[in-house]
Scaffold this active site. Structure first.
Site, PDB file in Angstrom:
ATOM      1  N   THR A  55       0.819  -1.210   0.000  1.00 46.57           N
ATOM      2  CA  THR A  55       0.000   0.000   0.000  1.00 46.57           C
ATOM      3  C   THR A  55       0.852   1.258   0.000  1.00 46.57           C
ATOM      4  OG1 THR A  55      -1.784  -1.134   1.160  1.00 46.57           O
ATOM      5  CG2 THR A  55      -1.784   1.269   1.269  1.00 46.57           C
ATOM      6  N   TYR A  69      -7.953   0.815  -3.699  1.00 45.49           N
ATOM      7  CA  TYR A  69      -6.807   1.289  -4.453  1.00 45.49           C
ATOM      8  C   TYR A  69      -6.062   0.092  -5.015  1.00 45.49           C
ATOM      9  CZ  TYR A  69      -4.698  -0.071  -0.049  1.00 45.49           C
ATOM     10  OH  TYR A  69      -4.335  -0.788   1.061  1.00 45.49           O
ATOM     11  N   SER A 102       1.642  -7.647  -0.430  1.00 47.35           N
ATOM     12  CA  SER A 102       2.342  -8.547   0.488  1.00 47.35           C
ATOM     13  C   SER A 102       1.656  -9.885   0.696  1.00 47.35           C
ATOM     14  CB  SER A 102       2.583  -7.867   1.839  1.00 47.35           C
ATOM     15  OG  SER A 102       1.379  -7.672   2.541  1.00 47.35           O
ATOM     16  N   THR A 135       1.171  -4.259   4.294  1.00 46.89           N
ATOM     17  CA  THR A 135       0.891  -4.510   5.710  1.00 46.89           C
ATOM     18  C   THR A 135       0.304  -5.885   5.990  1.00 46.89           C
ATOM     19  OG1 THR A 135      -1.281  -3.452   5.522  1.00 46.89           O
ATOM     20  CG2 THR A 135       0.569  -2.063   6.221  1.00 46.89           C
ATOM     21  N   ASP A 136      -0.234  -6.564   4.976  1.00 44.83           N
ATOM     22  CA  ASP A 136      -0.929  -7.826   5.238  1.00 44.83           C
ATOM     23  C   ASP A 136      -0.008  -8.887   5.824  1.00 44.83           C
ATOM     24  OD1 ASP A 136      -3.328  -6.816   4.475  1.00 44.83           O
ATOM     25  OD2 ASP A 136      -3.493  -7.928   2.597  1.00 44.83           O
ATOM     26  N   LYS A 208      -0.800  -6.996  12.963  1.00 39.18           N
ATOM     27  CA  LYS A 208      -1.842  -6.143  12.380  1.00 39.18           C
ATOM     28  C   LYS A 208      -3.201  -6.597  12.904  1.00 39.18           C
ATOM     29  CE  LYS A 208      -3.715  -4.652   7.899  1.00 39.18           C
ATOM     30  NZ  LYS A 208      -3.591  -4.791   6.435  1.00 39.18           N
ATOM     31  N   GLU A 328      -3.803 -27.256  28.536  1.00 40.66           N
ATOM     32  CA  GLU A 328      -5.056 -27.600  27.869  1.00 40.66           C
ATOM     33  C   GLU A 328      -5.004 -29.019  27.309  1.00 40.66           C
ATOM     34  OE1 GLU A 328      -6.139 -28.170  24.596  1.00 40.66           O
ATOM     35  OE2 GLU A 328      -8.264 -28.030  25.104  1.00 40.66           O
TER      36      GLU A 328
END
Length: 371
Positions: A55, A69, A102, A135-136, A208, A328
């Protein structure tokens, strides 16, 4: 009061006469027109910007398009030229490594990028590297570099949530902050850093969490510092192994083993695990609910896969916290590994890197504790 003026004048004259020799000794000698040279300017750091797209290199059709975009459109030379003030922070040059969004990053491209970063940081004329990135998957690339590039010189990964064509675009300031951070000697030895939204985050910790706001990146342990008007302010330092203290070295890594993530939910199908292994996965990260939970009807499937050689790693789909070993599930009994505080995507990165050296689960668990 006129009657005191003669006495005052005499006192001043006497003072000057007494001080005169000392003053003369302290005054610089030489011609009357000699001037003192100004102090030499501090040498600026040399920072290389490696561009990969995303981006921060995107463009929209209209200034109001902040979320609609096309990514990876603007080349690195134009990114740099658009911010003339970068030259005041460092001697900057750019290099286009990739021009992709990305989410399209592959293991092969991770390795290629890391090798280039390693090469550059070995050069005496390179003081730091900035990587522009979508950013992904920015957090995965940052963590990968943190693990495998054996240098204490600053590596800063940066992106933006809005393209440069949008109102209130964040890329220019984020990139400025990245260059300021990479140029600062105080950034050395702190591992790979991420500069977003005025904050300096640890590449290991940051993730993110929001997909449409500039304040998208968080760490549950908090940022390492901030950048304000080109100056870095530090508040904590990372303690996990990274960089020169890492046992991994990108110079000896050419490929990464396949690791799959299976996302936990209610009513799961065991085929999600078995098909991943059939497709070539050497390890499976179970992105479980809560404390990395595994549904009772899936336990036998995972036990069987482990018995046949697949590494099973319990992580959690929950944003914060960490997975407790043997809390767990009986991890010791089943020979499973827990991801500690790493989210599934970061656990995948560490598993792939670690398995270039070992598939022994005890060693893998040690690695997850230390990194």
């Amino acid at each position: 009061m006129p009657r005191f003026r003669p006495a005052l004048a005499a006192l001043l004259l006497a003072t000057v006469s007494l001080a005169g020799p000392a003053i003369a000794r302290e005054m610089p000698q030489g011609p009357a027109n000699q001037t003192t040279a100004p102090p030499a300017a501090a040498t600026k750091a040399n920072v290389v910007i490696l561009a990969t797209g995303g981006t921060i290199a995107g463009a929209g059709a209209d200034a109001t398009n902040s979320a609609t975009y096309q990514a990876a459109k603007v080349p690195v030379d134009k990114l740099i030229a658009a911010i003339p003030s970068l030259g005041e922070l460092a001697n900057v040059r750019g290099e286009q490594v990739f021009q992709i969004a990305s989410e399209s990053f592959t293991n092969a491209q991770l390795v290629q990028l890391a090798k280039r970063v390693s090469q550059l940081l070995k050069q005496d004329d390179v003081d730091g590297v900035v990587i522009t990135h979508g950013t992904d998957t920015l957090e995965e690339t940052a963590y990968f570099l943190d693990l495998v590039v054996k240098s204490d010189k600053p590596i800063v990964v940066v992106g933006s949530m809005r393209p440069s064509t949008a109102l209130s675009a964040d890329g220019a300031l984020n990139l400025t902050d990245a260059v300021a951070t990479a140029a600062n000697p105080a950034s050395r030895g702190k591992g790979v850093l991420v500069t977003m939204n005025d904050e300096i985050q640890a590449g290991r910790d940051v993730t993110k969490r929001v997909n449409i706001k500039p304040s998208a990146f968080f760490s549950q342990w908090g940022p390492l510092g901030m950048v304000v008007e080109g100056k870095t302010y530090w508040f904590r330092a990372p303690v996990k192994r990274h960089g020169t203290s890492s046992e991994f070295d990108i110079d000896t890594i050419d490929t990464l083993p396949e690791v799959a993530i299976v996302y936990g939910s209610g009513n799961m199908n065991p085929a999600a695990y078995t098909s991943a292994v059939q497709a070539g996965a050497k390890a499976i990260v179970n992105a479980g609910t809560g404390n990395g939970s595994v549904a009772g009807y899936l336990v036998d499937t995972l036990k069987d896969l482990r018995a046949k050689g697949t590494v099973v790693i319990r992580s959690s789909r929950v944003g914060d916290g960490f997975v407790l070993r043997n809390a767990e599930q009986p991890d010791d009994k089943y020979d499973w590994v827990v991801a500690h505080d790493l989210n599934p995507q970061k656990a995948k990165i560490l598993a792939a890197v670690a398995m270039t050296k070992t598939s022994d689960t005890k060693e893998l668990q040690r690695i997850f504790w230390e990194y």
